[in-house]
Design a protein around this motif. Structure first.
Motif, PDB file in Angstrom:
ATOM      1  N   ASN A 283      -4.096   4.280  -4.981  1.00  0.00           N
ATOM      2  CA  ASN A 283      -5.207   4.269  -3.960  1.00  0.00           C
ATOM      3  C   ASN A 283      -6.333   4.805  -4.311  1.00  0.00           C
ATOM      4  O   ASN A 283      -6.409   5.458  -5.418  1.00  0.00           O
ATOM      5  CB  ASN A 283      -4.708   4.948  -2.436  1.00  0.00           C
ATOM      6  N   LEU A 284      -7.500   4.711  -3.711  1.00  0.00           N
ATOM      7  CA  LEU A 284      -8.739   4.697  -3.888  1.00  0.00           C
ATOM      8  C   LEU A 284      -9.090   6.214  -4.142  1.00  0.00           C
ATOM      9  O   LEU A 284     -10.192   6.906  -4.808  1.00  0.00           O
ATOM     10  CB  LEU A 284      -9.769   4.231  -3.012  1.00  0.00           C
ATOM     11  N   ASN A 285      -8.295   7.378  -3.665  1.00  0.00           N
ATOM     12  CA  ASN A 285      -8.424   8.375  -3.723  1.00  0.00           C
ATOM     13  C   ASN A 285      -7.733   9.454  -4.892  1.00  0.00           C
ATOM     14  O   ASN A 285      -8.123  10.527  -5.290  1.00  0.00           O
ATOM     15  CB  ASN A 285      -7.920   9.241  -2.411  1.00  0.00           C
TER      16      ASN A 285
ATOM     17  N   PHE B 296      -6.217  -2.010  -1.509  1.00  0.00           N
ATOM     18  CA  PHE B 296      -6.974  -0.910  -0.591  1.00  0.00           C
ATOM     19  C   PHE B 296      -8.176  -0.992   0.014  1.00  0.00           C
ATOM     20  O   PHE B 296      -8.679  -0.224   0.802  1.00  0.00           O
ATOM     21  CB  PHE B 296      -6.683   0.395  -1.499  1.00  0.00           C
ATOM     22  N   ALA B 297      -9.017  -1.983  -0.547  1.00  0.00           N
ATOM     23  CA  ALA B 297     -10.363  -1.982  -0.121  1.00  0.00           C
ATOM     24  C   ALA B 297     -10.557  -3.475   0.503  1.00  0.00           C
ATOM     25  O   ALA B 297     -11.660  -3.773   0.841  1.00  0.00           O
ATOM     26  CB  ALA B 297     -11.302  -1.794  -1.128  1.00  0.00           C
ATOM     27  N   THR B 298      -9.746  -4.100   1.142  1.00  0.00           N
ATOM     28  CA  THR B 298      -9.659  -5.350   1.749  1.00  0.00           C
ATOM     29  C   THR B 298      -9.270  -5.087   2.946  1.00  0.00           C
ATOM     30  O   THR B 298      -8.246  -4.601   3.208  1.00  0.00           O
ATOM     31  CB  THR B 298      -8.854  -6.713   0.741  1.00  0.00           C
TER      32      THR B 298
ATOM     33  N   ARG C 142       0.779  -1.263  -0.070  1.00  0.00           N
ATOM     34  CA  ARG C 142       0.218  -0.114   0.025  1.00  0.00           C
ATOM     35  C   ARG C 142       0.917   1.201  -0.136  1.00  0.00           C
ATOM     36  O   ARG C 142       0.617   2.172  -0.754  1.00  0.00           O
ATOM     37  CB  ARG C 142      -0.932  -0.063   1.260  1.00  0.00           C
TER      38      ARG C 142
ATOM     39  N   GLN D  69      -6.686  -2.234  -7.302  1.00  0.00           N
ATOM     40  CA  GLN D  69      -7.328  -1.265  -6.166  1.00  0.00           C
ATOM     41  C   GLN D  69      -8.192  -1.959  -5.056  1.00  0.00           C
ATOM     42  O   GLN D  69      -7.756  -1.550  -3.825  1.00  0.00           O
ATOM     43  CB  GLN D  69      -8.097  -0.146  -6.964  1.00  0.00           C
ATOM     44  N   ILE D  70      -9.024  -2.635  -5.597  1.00  0.00           N
ATOM     45  CA  ILE D  70      -9.722  -3.213  -4.555  1.00  0.00           C
ATOM     46  C   ILE D  70      -9.035  -4.309  -3.636  1.00  0.00           C
ATOM     47  O   ILE D  70      -9.011  -4.248  -2.366  1.00  0.00           O
ATOM     48  CB  ILE D  70     -10.996  -4.180  -5.096  1.00  0.00           C
TER      49      ILE D  70
END
Length: 513
Positions: free
Chosen positions: A192-194, A509-511, A185, A505-506
């Motif tokens: 990242n998601l942003n 950064f989203a796990t 990360r 991404q997921i």
């Protein structure tokens, strides 16, 4: 003090490499020519010449050349360390690589004997003429290599000391320092998601002014400025389709100068004059892979042109200074074992294997000029692709990628990993073919190019292992239902509809960790 010494060594190494280059002679010529210009004064000679080189764009070219050398130069090592340590510091990796090379060379020699075809021969005059006229119309097994990687063991390491139960589930059992999710990360923070990403935000139902138009505008400025470092940073968030070819060439410092075109023409002449046994390996590979691919079959002619020239290019030998592999040797007929009669074969030191042409095929979408296509492919190969078929401890090497993939899957989805292992469907046996080709031939071309943007942007193949794990995570629900290796392979047979950047991404950064 040591840091200062390292920097000095790097500078000396780069200066030495550039001193014999064509760029060096061009800079010297420009500096001499500018002495006759009225704005160059004797009392401020040094500053005036520098100002001229800066204003005329030569300083930028020198910066890009230095930047390129920083990315391909030898790793820092103790001054008294043997040359083989520069190629690969771990002895057991060197031994495994040498053993694999012997197997490959033995197969090539056996093929030569069985077919009655010499390793090299002069083409008859009639055949040379035919090949010249038809130049624009020319239409190693992974499982074996994987078994070699699986059998790797560090003789100095007791695996029972510091490994968890989960780490014994995987096929790769060597202790290499690979990054976990928090470290990934941090390393891939731009993904990242942003942050806006090409491959996500350009397809979303948002007005292009919010991201795409501004991003493309910045990309155009990077191309105009001709700055390799800026292009490198820019591609981390993806390259716009219309700018990708220029940005990649800029990152790789592949300038396609007249001397590069001439070099390509000389290689082409070598192909026309001499027939090599490896040519047949290239013909066979293109026919079995790219020619049968819905995306790439139209580029068959380009693939032959590039790969046949590549096999004759002795400039490729330079990368063996930092490659764990060693170029194979052959001997003049009747002089086997006599080093005086040894020659490197093929001339570039690289024996092509099944799937090799898939490293070139995606680049055909970007470059329609053969010499430009060739120079970009060669640079991609000596920076990245060679690591996918040589045994080394490099973080971008195939061994580390396999271990990275297994560790990510074990950490993220231990139940899935255990389930697949229990039914005899080890995840690596499925994912290996994706990674060894950097996903070429498995993803749709637009998605593959978005993935390769990030390889160039981060100067690492690590993202390939991350994507492989992300694909398993995406299909996890279906994979938990399968009861055999064949069923698992069927679930993962078609990756052509997958979107690369959302998956990465997921996964990163989203796990939840």
């Amino acid at each position: 003090m040591e840091d200062g010494t390292d920097v000095s060594l790097s500078i000396a190494q780069i200066v030495q490499r550039l001193r014999g280059s064509h760029l060096h002679s061009q800079l010297e010529r420009q500096a001499k020519d500018c002495l006759h210009r009225p704005e160059i004064k004797l009392e401020s000679l040094k500053e005036d010449v520098r100002s001229f080189l800066r204003a005329s764009g030569w300083e930028k070219r020198l910066q890009n050349a230095v930047y390129r050398e920083l990315h391909v130069q030898l790793p820092q090592c103790h001054p008294t360390a043997p040359a083989e340590h520069l190629k690969e510091p771990l002895a057991y990796m060197r031994k495994a690589q040498a053993s694999w090379e012997k197997r490959v060379l033995k197969s090539l020699n056996s093929m030569s004997t069985e077919l009655g075809v010499p390793l090299a021969r002069m083409r008859p005059a009639g055949e040379q003429k035919d090949l010249t006229n038809k130049w624009n119309e020319m239409g190693t097994d992974e499982p074996d290599f994987l078994e070699v990687l699986i059998s790797l063991r560090n003789p100095n390491h007791d695996s029972s000391e510091d490994m968890t139960v989960k780490s014994h589930w995987g096929l790769i059992q060597v202790p290499l320092n690979i990054r976990d999710i928090p470290q990934l990360r941090q390393a891939y923070s731009e993904l990242n998601l942003n942050n806006g990403q090409l491959g996500i935000d350009d397809h979303a139902h948002v007005h292009p002014d919010l991201f795409e138009n501004n991003y493309v505008h910045i990309g155009k400025r990077v191309v105009v400025e001709q700055d390799s470092a800026a292009a490198h940073q820019y591609s981390r968030r993806g390259c716009p389709t219309g700018l990708r070819s220029d940005l990649w060439a800029l990152i790789l410092n592949s300038t396609n100068q007249p001397q590069d075109v001439m070099h390509y023409e000389q290689l082409k002449a070598g192909v026309i004059q001499h027939d090599l046994l490896v040519d047949y390996l290239i013909y066979k590979d293109v026919k079995l892979t790219a020619s049968n691919d819905d995306y790439y079959f139209v580029f068959e002619d380009f693939l032959y042109q590039v790969l046949l020239c590549f096999s004759r290019d002795t400039a490729v030998l330079e990368h063996f200074k930092y490659n764990s592999a060693t170029p194979p040797k052959s001997y003049v007929h009747g002089k086997v074992g006599n080093e005086e009669f040894a020659v490197l074969y093929p001339p570039n030191g690289v024996i092509p294997f099944h799937g090799f042409s898939m490293y070139v095929a995606p680049l055909c979408f970007l470059y329609n000029e053969p010499s430009k296509l060739y120079s970009v492919f060669r640079e991609m190969y000596i920076r990245y692709f060679f690591r996918l078929h040589s045994i080394s401890s490099s973080p971008s090497g195939i061994v580390a990628l396999c271990l990275q993939f297994e560790r990510l899957l074990q950490a993220h989805l231990p139940q899935l990993f255990y389930h697949l292992r229990q039914i005899g469907a080890q995840p690596l046996r499925i994912a290996f073919k994706w990674m060894v080709r950097a996903f070429s031939g498995y993803l749709s071309t637009d998605q593959l190019l978005l993935l390769w943007d990030r390889i160039l942007g981060y100067d690492s193949l690590e993202v390939v292992a991350v994507l492989a794990a992300a694909v398993f995570a995406f299909r996890a629900e279906n994979l938990m239902e399968v009861a055999s290796l064949a069923s698992a392979e069927a679930v993962l047979a078609d990756l052509s509809t997958l979107k690369v950047m959302p998956l990465i991404q997921i996964f990163l950064f989203a796990t939840a960790i």
